[in-house]
Motif scaffolding. Structure first.
Motif, short mmCIF file in Angstrom:
data_model
loop_
_atom_site.label_atom_id
_atom_site.label_comp_id
_atom_site.label_asym_id
_atom_site.label_seq_id
_atom_site.Cartn_x
_atom_site.Cartn_y
_atom_site.Cartn_z
N HIS A 1 0.84 -1.19 0.00
CA HIS A 1 0.00 0.00 0.00
C HIS A 1 0.88 1.24 0.00
CE1 HIS A 1 -3.02 2.94 1.22
NE2 HIS A 1 -3.95 2.02 0.95
N PRO A 2 0.59 2.22 -0.84
CA PRO A 2 1.47 3.39 -0.96
C PRO A 2 1.57 4.23 0.31
CG PRO A 2 -0.57 3.72 -2.19
CD PRO A 2 -0.53 2.28 -1.80
N GLN A 3 0.63 4.06 1.24
CA GLN A 3 0.66 4.83 2.48
C GLN A 3 1.01 3.96 3.69
OE1 GLN A 3 -3.38 6.66 1.80
NE2 GLN A 3 -2.27 8.55 2.26
N ALA A 4 1.77 2.90 3.45
CA ALA A 4 2.14 2.01 4.53
C ALA A 4 2.97 2.71 5.60
CB ALA A 4 2.90 0.80 3.98
N ALA A 5 3.88 3.58 5.19
CA ALA A 5 4.71 4.30 6.16
C ALA A 5 3.86 5.20 7.05
CB ALA A 5 5.78 5.12 5.44
N GLY B 1 7.91 -1.96 12.14
CA GLY B 1 7.35 -1.82 10.81
C GLY B 1 6.02 -2.50 10.60
N PHE B 2 5.19 -2.53 11.64
CA PHE B 2 3.88 -3.18 11.53
C PHE B 2 3.02 -2.54 10.46
CE2 PHE B 2 4.95 -1.17 15.56
CZ PHE B 2 4.42 0.11 15.37
N GLY B 3 3.17 -1.25 10.23
CA GLY B 3 2.42 -0.60 9.16
C GLY B 3 2.84 -1.09 7.79
N SER C 1 -2.65 -6.44 3.08
CA SER C 1 -4.05 -6.03 3.13
C SER C 1 -4.69 -5.81 1.77
CB SER C 1 -4.20 -4.75 3.97
OG SER C 1 -3.36 -3.74 3.47
N GLY C 2 -3.90 -5.84 0.70
CA GLY C 2 -4.50 -5.71 -0.61
C GLY C 2 -5.04 -4.32 -0.87
N GLU C 3 -6.02 -4.27 -1.75
CA GLU C 3 -6.57 -2.99 -2.20
C GLU C 3 -7.72 -2.55 -1.28
OE1 GLU C 3 -8.47 -6.44 -4.19
OE2 GLU C 3 -6.42 -5.79 -3.87
N VAL C 4 -7.38 -2.22 -0.04
CA VAL C 4 -8.38 -1.80 0.94
C VAL C 4 -8.20 -0.32 1.23
CG1 VAL C 4 -8.41 -4.10 1.97
CG2 VAL C 4 -6.93 -2.34 2.94
N PRO C 5 -9.21 0.33 1.81
CA PRO C 5 -9.06 1.74 2.18
C PRO C 5 -7.93 1.92 3.21
CG PRO C 5 -11.37 1.09 2.23
CD PRO C 5 -10.58 -0.17 2.06
N PHE C 6 -7.35 3.12 3.19
CA PHE C 6 -6.24 3.41 4.10
C PHE C 6 -6.62 3.18 5.55
CE2 PHE C 6 -4.09 6.64 6.77
CZ PHE C 6 -2.81 6.09 6.74
N VAL D 1 -6.05 -0.32 6.55
CA VAL D 1 -4.63 -0.64 6.74
C VAL D 1 -4.17 -0.16 8.11
CG1 VAL D 1 -2.28 -0.31 5.84
CG2 VAL D 1 -4.20 -0.47 4.25
N VAL D 2 -4.61 1.04 8.51
CA VAL D 2 -4.23 1.58 9.82
C VAL D 2 -4.76 0.69 10.94
CG1 VAL D 2 -4.49 3.51 11.41
CG2 VAL D 2 -4.06 3.95 8.99
#
Length: 345
Positions: free
Chosen positions: A21-25, A52-54, A61-66, A69-70
């Motif tokens: 996911h591009p917003q993992a960080a 680094g759990f994020g 998590s695939g293509e799910v909303p941010f 992921v949080v």
């Protein structure tokens, strides 16, 4: 246990692709903030964030909303604290403090309330309640029921781990493999991912021996790989809850030889997983499971398990400082472990 002179994690040759996911960080930073706000970690926060759990959440998590992921990253962060606190109680001989926490969590799962429980205000419990409420809110019936069932099994497996570290507690390899499927803590997370993807695979499919075998294969590959990554720590502190150590002990071979044995087992398990995918497809055809929505949900869940297999490996190699941290490798407690946390009320 034989000597660990040199140690290199092998390449497990996992035949799957993975994207993150591009917003993992950002998810990692927000989950860290959640942990600090709940006072689960008060010191060495940057070191804790280095787990680094994020990033792991973003890989599986695939293509799910941010926001999803949080939430997964927060649950993972809570799980790491849970695991480290349990280890702390084993080291200090304070396991009696563990039972009220586990009982309160289990009661909350069953009844939705923890009113009057002495452990209600403990950060581990209050953090769990916050997460549990948000996880179950709107969760489809199937994943919710599985999540409620998997969390107590996960907690019970930690009790088994504690017993294995007692005098004469060395489990057989097979008993350990069965326990590890729950002590890995992955099954509740897989439930969360299934729900986050908007899926609800019917329980009749989950109950198929072929489906259960597929999940077991995926969890085994991830768990055994993690045992290789965490071997230096567990070897250093005498923890025999590790497949490499157990094979070395039971088969009378060196630790490097046992690492190669686990590597071989992982490769064989991967082949079993791939064969299991084909067998599941054939089984669904033979049973007349032709509903396109059901078949699509199963196919997406199967792809999710592939994400878990390769994503966990990439995270451990490149995005997680936990297994390369000098204190961890030396078998010491992490600097962020908070003594007395479990007894906080």
């Amino acid at each position: 246990m034989t000597r660990l002179d040199s140690f290199t994690v092998p390449d497990f040759h996992l035949p799957f692709g993975n994207s993150k996911h591009p917003q993992a960080a950002r998810a990692n930073a927000e989950a860290t903030t959640w942990v600090v706000r709940h006072e689960l970690v008060t010191d060495a926060v940057e070191q804790f964030a280095g787990i680094g759990f994020g990033h792991l959440a973003g890989r599986v998590s695939g293509e799910v909303p941010f926001e999803t992921v949080v939430l997964l990253a927060e649950w993972m962060a809570w799980s790491f604290v849970l695991d480290d606190q349990h280890d702390h109680l084993i080291r200090t001989g304070e396991l009696d403090a563990w039972r009220p926490v586990v009982d309160t969590i289990t009661t909350y799962l069953e009844t939705g309330t923890a009113d009057g429980a002495p452990a209600r205000r403990n950060p581990l419990v209050s953090g769990f309640i916050d997460l549990c409420d948000r996880i179950l809110d709107g969760m489809p019936e199937g994943p919710a029921a599985r999540y409620r069932a998997h969390v107590p099994l996960m907690l019970r497996s930690l009790d088994q781990e504690a017993g294995n570290r007692g005098a004469g507690g060395r489990p057989t390899v097979q008993d350990y493999v069965l326990m590890r499927r729950h002590s890995s803590q992955m099954l509740p997370m897989m439930d969360m991912v299934e729900a986050g993807l908007g899926l609800d695979v019917p329980q009749r499919i989950h109950d198929l021996p072929e489906y259960r075998a597929l999940i077991a294969s995926a969890v085994d590959v991830i768990s055994w790989g993690n045992d290789v990554f965490s071997l230096p720590k567990e070897y250093s502190c005498g923890d025999n809850n590790n497949l490499v150590s157990l094979i070395s002990s039971w088969e009378g071979c060196s630790l490097p030889e046992a690492v190669r044995e686990v590597e071989g087992r992982i490769q064989a398990r991967i082949e079993e997983y791939l064969a299991g995918e084909r067998l599941l497809e054939e089984t669904l055809e033979a049973r007349g499971e032709t509903d396109p929505q059901v078949r699509a949900a199963v196919a997406r869940c199967v792809r999710s398990y592939e994400d878990w297999i390769i994503g966990a490996d990439l995270w451990q190699r490149y995005e997680c400082t936990r297994y390369s941290d000098e204190r961890f490798a030396a078998g010491l407690e992490s600097a962020y472990t908070r003594p007395g946390l479990v007894s906080v009320a």
